[in-house]
Each structure stands twice: as structure tokens, then as C-alpha cells.
Design a protein around this motif. Sequence first.
Motif, PDB file in Angstrom:
ATOM      1  N   ASP A  20       0.881  -1.354  -0.067  1.00  0.00           N
ATOM      2  CA  ASP A  20       0.139   0.226  -0.050  1.00  0.00           C
ATOM      3  C   ASP A  20       0.818   1.276  -0.138  1.00  0.00           C
ATOM      4  O   ASP A  20       0.558   2.206  -0.665  1.00  0.00           O
ATOM      5  N   VAL A  21       1.922   1.250   0.844  1.00  0.00           N
ATOM      6  CA  VAL A  21       2.943   2.478   0.804  1.00  0.00           C
ATOM      7  C   VAL A  21       3.629   2.363  -0.688  1.00  0.00           C
ATOM      8  O   VAL A  21       3.602   3.768  -1.015  1.00  0.00           O
ATOM      9  N   ARG A  22       3.947   1.204  -1.333  1.00  0.00           N
ATOM     10  CA  ARG A  22       4.263   1.631  -2.617  1.00  0.00           C
ATOM     11  C   ARG A  22       3.461   1.999  -3.564  1.00  0.00           C
ATOM     12  O   ARG A  22       3.729   2.735  -4.431  1.00  0.00           O
ATOM     13  N   ARG A  23       1.917   1.631  -3.358  1.00  0.00           N
ATOM     14  CA  ARG A  23       1.078   2.106  -4.327  1.00  0.00           C
ATOM     15  C   ARG A  23       1.181   3.536  -4.309  1.00  0.00           C
ATOM     16  O   ARG A  23       1.157   4.355  -5.435  1.00  0.00           O
ATOM     17  N   MET A  24       0.912   4.386  -3.147  1.00  0.00           N
ATOM     18  CA  MET A  24       0.979   5.582  -2.979  1.00  0.00           C
ATOM     19  C   MET A  24       2.118   6.360  -3.538  1.00  0.00           C
ATOM     20  O   MET A  24       2.281   7.531  -4.348  1.00  0.00           O
ATOM     21  N   LEU A  25       3.403   5.889  -3.282  1.00  0.00           N
ATOM     22  CA  LEU A  25       4.653   6.421  -3.707  1.00  0.00           C
ATOM     23  C   LEU A  25       4.548   6.342  -5.417  1.00  0.00           C
ATOM     24  O   LEU A  25       5.090   7.271  -6.064  1.00  0.00           O
ATOM     25  N   LEU A  26       4.375   5.166  -5.902  1.00  0.00           N
ATOM     26  CA  LEU A  26       4.324   4.940  -7.252  1.00  0.00           C
ATOM     27  C   LEU A  26       3.255   5.799  -7.719  1.00  0.00           C
ATOM     28  O   LEU A  26       3.489   6.356  -9.196  1.00  0.00           O
ATOM     29  N   THR A  27       1.913   5.950  -7.306  1.00  0.00           N
ATOM     30  CA  THR A  27       1.159   6.912  -7.670  1.00  0.00           C
ATOM     31  C   THR A  27       1.444   8.167  -8.033  1.00  0.00           C
ATOM     32  O   THR A  27       1.345   8.902  -9.060  1.00  0.00           O
ATOM     33  N   LEU A  74      -2.992  18.272  -5.236  1.00  0.00           N
ATOM     34  CA  LEU A  74      -3.706  17.781  -4.089  1.00  0.00           C
ATOM     35  C   LEU A  74      -3.536  16.362  -3.503  1.00  0.00           C
ATOM     36  O   LEU A  74      -3.127  16.088  -2.528  1.00  0.00           O
ATOM     37  N   ASP A  75      -4.108  15.607  -4.816  1.00  0.00           N
ATOM     38  CA  ASP A  75      -4.079  14.260  -4.399  1.00  0.00           C
ATOM     39  C   ASP A  75      -2.823  13.519  -4.140  1.00  0.00           C
ATOM     40  O   ASP A  75      -2.575  12.868  -3.118  1.00  0.00           O
ATOM     41  N   SER A  76      -1.622  13.868  -4.752  1.00  0.00           N
ATOM     42  CA  SER A  76      -0.202  13.545  -4.400  1.00  0.00           C
ATOM     43  C   SER A  76       0.033  14.050  -3.072  1.00  0.00           C
ATOM     44  O   SER A  76       0.927  13.346  -2.321  1.00  0.00           O
ATOM     45  N   THR A  77      -0.083  15.274  -2.829  1.00  0.00           N
ATOM     46  CA  THR A  77       0.465  15.670  -1.344  1.00  0.00           C
ATOM     47  C   THR A  77      -0.369  14.774  -0.265  1.00  0.00           C
ATOM     48  O   THR A  77       0.319  14.542   0.864  1.00  0.00           O
ATOM     49  N   ILE A  78      -1.492  14.575  -0.532  1.00  0.00           N
ATOM     50  CA  ILE A  78      -2.226  13.791   0.438  1.00  0.00           C
ATOM     51  C   ILE A  78      -1.651  12.643   0.497  1.00  0.00           C
ATOM     52  O   ILE A  78      -1.631  11.925   1.650  1.00  0.00           O
ATOM     53  N   HIS A  79      -1.384  11.779  -0.562  1.00  0.00           N
ATOM     54  CA  HIS A  79      -0.770  10.499  -0.213  1.00  0.00           C
ATOM     55  C   HIS A  79       0.490  10.513   0.356  1.00  0.00           C
ATOM     56  O   HIS A  79       0.889   9.632   1.189  1.00  0.00           O
ATOM     57  N   ALA A  80       1.266  11.517  -0.143  1.00  0.00           N
ATOM     58  CA  ALA A  80       2.534  11.785   0.796  1.00  0.00           C
ATOM     59  C   ALA A  80       2.379  11.985   2.151  1.00  0.00           C
ATOM     60  O   ALA A  80       2.888  11.312   2.984  1.00  0.00           O
ATOM     61  N   GLN A  81       1.163  12.608   2.696  1.00  0.00           N
ATOM     62  CA  GLN A  81       0.912  12.852   4.069  1.00  0.00           C
ATOM     63  C   GLN A  81       0.507  11.634   4.595  1.00  0.00           C
ATOM     64  O   GLN A  81       0.961  11.125   5.706  1.00  0.00           O
ATOM     65  N   GLN A  82      -0.148  10.892   3.933  1.00  0.00           N
ATOM     66  CA  GLN A  82      -0.720   9.366   4.313  1.00  0.00           C
ATOM     67  C   GLN A  82       0.546   8.364   4.630  1.00  0.00           C
ATOM     68  O   GLN A  82       0.402   7.661   5.364  1.00  0.00           O
ATOM     69  N   VAL A  83       1.502   8.473   3.846  1.00  0.00           N
ATOM     70  CA  VAL A  83       2.722   7.850   4.033  1.00  0.00           C
ATOM     71  C   VAL A  83       3.334   7.812   5.454  1.00  0.00           C
ATOM     72  O   VAL A  83       3.789   7.091   6.068  1.00  0.00           O
ATOM     73  N   PHE A  84       3.190   9.192   5.783  1.00  0.00           N
ATOM     74  CA  PHE A  84       3.712   9.673   7.051  1.00  0.00           C
ATOM     75  C   PHE A  84       2.803   9.306   8.385  1.00  0.00           C
ATOM     76  O   PHE A  84       3.268   9.239   9.378  1.00  0.00           O
ATOM     77  N   GLY A  85       1.640   8.773   7.783  1.00  0.00           N
ATOM     78  CA  GLY A  85       0.769   8.316   9.009  1.00  0.00           C
ATOM     79  C   GLY A  85       0.473   9.425  10.149  1.00  0.00           C
ATOM     80  O   GLY A  85       0.259  10.602   9.383  1.00  0.00           O
ATOM     81  N   GLY A  86       0.504   9.326  11.092  1.00  0.00           N
ATOM     82  CA  GLY A  86      -0.017  10.432  12.057  1.00  0.00           C
ATOM     83  C   GLY A  86       1.214  11.538  12.078  1.00  0.00           C
ATOM     84  O   GLY A  86       0.687  12.536  12.441  1.00  0.00           O
TER      85      GLY A  86
END
Length: 586
Positions: free
Chosen positions: A343-350, A402-414
Motif C-alpha cells: 500500500d505504501v508503494r502504491r501511494m509512492l508509485l502513484t 492535492l491528491d499527491s500531497t495527500i498521498h505523501a501525508q498518508q505515507v507519514f501516517g500520524g
Amino acid sequence: MTYQAPLQDMQFVLMDVFGAAEQWQSMPALADNIDADTALAILDEGAKITSELLAPINRNGDEQGVKLVDGVVITPDGFKEAYNTYAESGWAGFGGDPEFGGMGMPKSLGVLFEEMCYSANNSFTLYGALSAGAALCIHRHGTEAQKKLYLPKLYSGEWAGAMDMTEPQSGSDLGGVRTKASPQEDGSYKVSGTKIFITGGDQDLTENVVHLVLARLPDAPAGSRGLSLFIVPKFIANDDGSIGARNGVNVGALEHKMGIKASATCVMHFEEATGYLIGKANRGLIAMFTMMNYERLSISLQGIGCAEMGYQMAAEYAKDRNQGKGGVHKTDATADPIVVHGDVRRMLLTIAAMTEPSRALAVMAGMELDKSKYATAGTKEAEQMVNLLVPLCKSFFTDLGLDSTIHAQQVFGGHGFIRETGVEQLVRDVRIAQIYEGTNGIQALDLLARKVIPHEGAALKALQVQVSEVTAAVAPEYKGWADSVDSAFGRLLDAAQTIKNADNATDSVNAAAVDYLHAMGYATYGYLWLKMLNALPTSSQSQQFKQRKVAIAEFYFGRLMPRFDAHLASALAPTDVTMKLANELF
């Protein structure tokens, strides 16, 4: 972490994918100014100034914001010093006419430097972006005297520019503008009215601010056809370029915003301010929109820049943060870095799979702008392509930003939700890019209703010709991807006619426009991924670079290109499902 410009990818896109050096040499006005070595040296210098000068003051700029003190906007600590270095290094006049002190650089190179700037510091970059737009408008529509007076100061960075269009009652529909301009015996005008949301309306970085103000003459026709454009400086300029008397231009307030807090967004009051007509009376929108393709392309780069910075932050974090155990990429440690998890790779690759073709499309749009301005032939065709690509860039890049920065934020979790990591600032800063310079919904409507549907889809068909040339040249292993891209463009043309022929075309186009734009975006990115793959075999880039490109392309066509079908299906859904609910039931 600090920002590091993706120079290897920028060089690849510019030189290998689009053959920029050869194209520039075919344009006499550019041939003596720029070649491959000069362009690469400029990118190197741009990388240094953005990582060493602009990125370090980004966080402090967000924390401090701007202040209004005794009617003057004060920028955060470090901004004035950074701006002085930026201006003294020539960046303020990057694309300006050399006759008036500009560097004369092509837009296809400029988009890459602007991306770097937005990655490093959104707020700082906006001051220069507005100045470049004002200079472009004055260069195109000003008198010789106006050009000689204002352009050297704007190109040197001694003065800055601002665009003053929006009013409290008149946002997207400029026909409601009420600011008045009264002619004077000496040929000047007295401008009175209030403008809101004015980026860079005032600051302490430059000694003067040159406002381009839309206003209405006493005998003007109603609506947008009755608007004229005026140069209204903060300080009246003397004939020799020195600063004269203070004009009736004042900051009423600063907006308190979600993001870009170090960028001054002002309420401006014009109180019998002296102004000078630029262009023809009642033709102000024509003059203003001369620079809108450039301004909208610039703002679109804010989406790419924030996505790139988000990717760098998230990828570094994902390789360093240990949580859980992976599968194929697991290690012998107690916990693996989170980059091993699907899932983390999915976000980074996206992020990567959408940012890299965004960069390619930005260079493509920049090159078409260069052709429309400098080429000896084919300028009308280039202008048609610019008009098609710019609303796509502005809307798609910034939605993806916006989508990409939210993905990046999600990778960081909390850790992405707290301020210390810095990724949450990217989410806040990029959000405005979907709104200003024409909201993304309006961009989508412009794309479908004005650029795709008219003339039997001639503009999109012209792009389809370029697509066909690329898909015909792919390696055998990419033939399936090429077929999907060819099919997508054919379906886009068919869908445009279906939407046009609907019973209520106005509602049909309006309801379908955003999904249609996104479908076109995914199809275009498929084309650009194939164009990049075609350039890999002869590129001098490393084998590791090439392997990475192919792997990300595989992810794009496997996981992201299918979104084309969903968006096109939504665009073709019956208009009634959007329009039948009565107004009072909302």
C-alpha cells in the motif's frame, strides 16, 4: 529535509523526449540565446538557488506569514534578502525581452525552473509569477513609452506586478466589475474601486508595485465587453524610471488563509488613483487574457512542484521508518522499512507515475508557447495546441497536486498530520491552485465547450495526430499500451460529439466537463509515457534511470490508465442524474 531538484528527469524530458535544443535552434529569436549547454547550466543554477535559498525560508514563511503594518505589507524574515539575491541573479527577467533587460529564455525551459521554485517555496514564487505576467501583458499591449518605463524595472526585479480583477460581487463572472476609470485632460485616468484576493498586492520586497486593473469607463457597454485595463502603480513613476509621488493605491486588509501564508493576498482600495490605459478602451479582457495562458500554466506548475516535494519527503520517510514485516522485499530485521509494503508503494508509485508525465506535459505546453511566439511557421497551429493544453494542465496538474500531497501525508501516517514533518504545509499550500486563476471546474468547461467541441474537434484531432506518430513507433512489448492510448483518443472524440448532441447541451457539457477533462488527462499521460519510453533507448541516462522509468510506466498502465474508462463513463452518464434534483432540495 531540503528540496533537491530532479535534474536527471528534467534533462531527460527537455533534451531527449522533446529535443528542445534542436527546436530552439529552429527559432531565430531563440537560437542565439539558448543552446543545450546553456540550458543545462541554467537548470543546475536553478537547482542550487531553490535548494539553498528558497527552501530554507519556506517553513519560517509559513509560521510567520505576512503582516500589515501602517499600510505596508511586511514579508517574513529572510524573504527580502532572498528576493534581492533572486533578482540580482537575473531570475526576475528570465523570460523577458532582452531589448528591455530580460534574459530572453524560452518557456519550455522556464517551466522547469518554475517547478523547482514551487517545490521549494510556494509563497515566495508567487511574487515573481505575477510580475512575469504583468510584464508579458505590458510587452504585448503597452505603448513604446510604457514598455520603456515599466519593463526594465519589472525584469530587474526592482518593481513587481499584480493583477487586479476580482471584486466582492464579481469573481468568475467579470461582467459585474464596478471599479470606475474617469478620463483626465492629460490623458491619464482616475481609478476608483475595491479589488479582493490580489496576490502580491503589496509587499516590502520591491520599491514599487505595478497593478494591472480592470475598470469601467463612463460610457462603457455593460458586461465584460465594457472593461478596460489600466496600469496603476503604487508610486507614480517619473519619466526616467525614478519613484515619484505616492498614488491612491492602498491595502485595506490581508486575507487570513489556509495556506501560502507568506504570500500577501490583499484587499486593494483604489481611491482616485492615477492610471494609464493599456491596450484599447473596452478591450481590457483581451489584453488581460494575453497573459492568462502563461499565468495558468505557471499556476499549474504549483501542482507539479508540490507533488514532487511530497514524493521526495514521503519516499525518504518510507525508506527510513520501520514498521511491520513485508513480503518479497522483507529484511532480516525485526521490522522492515515501510517502503516494502504494497500500500505504501502504491501511494509512492502513484505520485511518481502522475508527476513525471505532468512534467513532460508542462514542457510540451511550454514548447508550444515558444512556437506560437517565436517560430517562423506553424504559429497558428501552435496557438491552437496551447489553447487546448493549458486548461488541461491547469486543472489536471493541480487536482493531482492535492491528491499527491495527500498521498505523501498518508505515507507519514500520524506524523504527517503534525507540523513538525512539514508535509502538511504542502497540502495546505497546494489547495489554492485548484481555485485561483480560474477554478478547475471552469477550466474543464473551457476545455470541453471551447477547445474540444468546436470545429468538429479539430484541436483534439491535431493532438491525436501527434499521439499516432508516437504509438506507431513503440517497441513491440509496448504495443498493447499503445493500442489502449489510440483507442482512448478516438473515444474522447466520440464522447465530445455525444455530449454536444445531448438534448440540453448547456447542462450536458457543464455536468460532464470535469470527468471529461480527467479522462483526457489519463489518455494524454498514456501518450506521454509512451513518448518517454520511445526516448529511453537512445538516451544517455543510466541503466538504473531507464529501469525505473519502465517500472513506473508499467504501474501507470496497469493501475492508473484504467481510470480513463471510469471518468469517460461518468462524463457520458445521463445529464438528468445531475440536473433533476430541484434547487430547493439541496
